[in-house]
Motif scaffolding. Structure first.
Motif, PDB file in Angstrom:
ATOM      1  N   SER A 100       2.684   1.651  -2.752  1.00  0.00           N
ATOM      2  CA  SER A 100       1.754   0.752  -2.411  1.00  0.00           C
ATOM      3  C   SER A 100       0.097   1.132  -2.648  1.00  0.00           C
ATOM      4  CB  SER A 100       1.120   0.396  -1.034  1.00  0.00           C
ATOM      5  OG  SER A 100       0.509   1.656  -0.626  1.00  0.00           O
ATOM      6  N   GLY A 101      -0.682   1.580  -2.672  1.00  0.00           N
ATOM      7  CA  GLY A 101      -1.721   2.046  -3.608  1.00  0.00           C
ATOM      8  C   GLY A 101      -3.282   1.464  -2.062  1.00  0.00           C
ATOM      9  N   GLY A 139       0.128  16.413   1.025  1.00  0.00           N
ATOM     10  CA  GLY A 139       0.483  16.040  -0.661  1.00  0.00           C
ATOM     11  C   GLY A 139       0.241  16.494  -1.289  1.00  0.00           C
ATOM     12  N   TYR A 155       1.701   5.684   7.052  1.00  0.00           N
ATOM     13  CA  TYR A 155       2.736   5.623   7.178  1.00  0.00           C
ATOM     14  C   TYR A 155       3.123   5.264   8.454  1.00  0.00           C
ATOM     15  CZ  TYR A 155       3.189   5.013   2.259  1.00  0.00           C
ATOM     16  OH  TYR A 155       3.395   4.491   0.571  1.00  0.00           O
ATOM     17  N   THR A 179      -3.595   3.831   0.425  1.00  0.00           N
ATOM     18  CA  THR A 179      -4.393   4.673   0.548  1.00  0.00           C
ATOM     19  C   THR A 179      -5.881   5.073  -0.715  1.00  0.00           C
ATOM     20  OG1 THR A 179      -2.388   6.077   1.514  1.00  0.00           O
ATOM     21  CG2 THR A 179      -4.588   7.303   1.035  1.00  0.00           C
ATOM     22  N   GLU A 227      -4.377  12.827  -5.792  1.00  0.00           N
ATOM     23  CA  GLU A 227      -3.393  13.457  -5.156  1.00  0.00           C
ATOM     24  C   GLU A 227      -1.731  13.060  -5.289  1.00  0.00           C
ATOM     25  OE1 GLU A 227      -2.350  11.387  -2.426  1.00  0.00           O
ATOM     26  OE2 GLU A 227      -2.941   9.533  -1.502  1.00  0.00           O
ATOM     27  N   ASP A 228      -1.239  13.090  -4.770  1.00  0.00           N
ATOM     28  CA  ASP A 228       0.380  13.120  -5.390  1.00  0.00           C
ATOM     29  C   ASP A 228       1.114  12.245  -5.969  1.00  0.00           C
ATOM     30  OD1 ASP A 228       0.714  12.910  -2.318  1.00  0.00           O
ATOM     31  OD2 ASP A 228       2.110  13.658  -2.185  1.00  0.00           O
TER      32      ASP A 228
HETATM   33  C1  PRP Z   1       1.685   9.679   0.663  1.00  0.00           C
HETATM   34  C2  PRP Z   1       0.941  10.426  -0.502  1.00  0.00           C
HETATM   35  C3  PRP Z   1      -0.078   9.611  -0.435  1.00  0.00           C
HETATM   36  C4  PRP Z   1       0.177   8.075   0.276  1.00  0.00           C
HETATM   37  C5  PRP Z   1      -0.086   7.620  -1.310  1.00  0.00           C
HETATM   38  O1  PRP Z   1       0.690  10.503   1.972  1.00  0.00           O
HETATM   39  O2  PRP Z   1       0.601  11.259  -0.735  1.00  0.00           O
HETATM   40  O3  PRP Z   1      -1.491   9.927   0.015  1.00  0.00           O
HETATM   41  O4  PRP Z   1       1.095   8.119   1.192  1.00  0.00           O
HETATM   42  O5  PRP Z   1       0.983   6.149  -0.436  1.00  0.00           O
HETATM   43  P1  PRP Z   1       0.645   4.333  -1.049  1.00  0.00           P
HETATM   44  O6  PRP Z   1      -0.225   4.435  -2.459  1.00  0.00           O
HETATM   45  O7  PRP Z   1       0.789   3.416  -0.396  1.00  0.00           O
HETATM   46  O8  PRP Z   1      -0.625   4.434  -0.012  1.00  0.00           O
HETATM   47  P2  PRP Z   1       1.407  10.322   3.705  1.00  0.00           P
HETATM   48  O9  PRP Z   1       1.286   9.378   4.033  1.00  0.00           O
HETATM   49  O10 PRP Z   1       2.860  10.570   3.193  1.00  0.00           O
HETATM   50  O11 PRP Z   1       1.202  11.471   3.685  1.00  0.00           O
HETATM   51  P3  PRP Z   1       1.116  12.958   3.084  1.00  0.00           P
HETATM   52  O12 PRP Z   1       0.076  13.788   1.664  1.00  0.00           O
HETATM   53  O13 PRP Z   1       0.719  14.360   4.132  1.00  0.00           O
HETATM   54  O14 PRP Z   1       2.957  13.582   2.593  1.00  0.00           O
END
Ligand code: PRP
Length: 180
Positions: A105-106, A45, A71, A108, A100-101
């Motif tokens: 939830s926080g 992302g 996810y 990751t 991060e993009d």
């Molecule tokens: C998304 C985003 C963060 C995470 C944030 O990644 O890029 O890494 O979710 O969510 P959180 O705060 O609930 O943990 P995703 O798993 O969708 O993968 P991607 O970056 O490849 O789209």
């Protein structure tokens, strides 16, 4: 301008994205002037945001990437974070900035901060393009935030739904019927 047919409206335009990135680049440049900065992008992302952020910065620094997954193809964080691809160099003694993009939830970033602290980084900070505080499950300090956004499903500029829409140059709100 061409808007994808699955996008209901534009939340953040290309112009606003440029302004946000320029502001963040200035703040980070100033704060890391005398530090041994390594930026760590969380794939996939963050890829467009990180590319633009790096180009907007004056300072030279090293980069690396991780791939993590929490996810498991759904729209709700499972809370369990797995490292699918690790950094390819030592982070010991480095001043790390995780890129991060979005923080939702926080989970990751909570995991990654602990992960890099355990690898003996000198410091670990976070820059995120978007912050969705309404969805937070775990509180973490975020050092640089591009924009705080409401709890809407956004795509574009790196953000996907089922691996689609990442390449849109703006950030749009996805039509409800696409993901319901
Ligand atoms: C998304 C985003 C963060 C995470 C944030 O990644 O890029 O890494 O979710 O969510 P959180 O705060 O609930 O943990 P995703 O798993 O969708 O993968 P991607 O970056 O490849 O789209």
């Amino acid at each position: 301008m061409f808007i994808n047919k699955d996008v209901e409206s534009i939340l953040v335009s290309e112009n606003e994205l440029r302004e946000i990135v320029a502001r963040l680049a200035g703040e980070i440049d100033a704060d890391y002037k005398d530090k041994d900065l390594m930026m760590i992008g969380v794939l996939k992302g963050s890829v467009l945001f990180m590319a633009d952020l790096m180009k907007a910065m004056e300072k030279d620094f090293s980069i690396d990437f991780v791939v993590v997954s929490s996810y498991e193809n759904g729209t709700e964080s499972s809370g369990r974070v797995n490292v699918l691809k690790d950094v390819s160099q030592s982070v010991e003694g480095k001043d790390l900035l995780i890129v991060e993009d979005i923080i939702d939830s926080g989970n990751t970033l909570n995991f990654l901060v602990q992960y890099f602290n355990a690898k003996k980084a000198k410091s670990v900070k976070i820059v995120t393009l978007f912050d969705k505080p309404d969805r937070r499950q775990v509180e973490i300090p975020v050092d640089y935030v591009g924009k705080v956004i409401p709890d809407v499903f956004i795509v574009g500029y790196g953000l996907d739904y089922s691996e689609k829409y990442r390449t849109l140059p703006y950030v749009g709100i996805l039509k409800h019927e696409i993901y319901s």
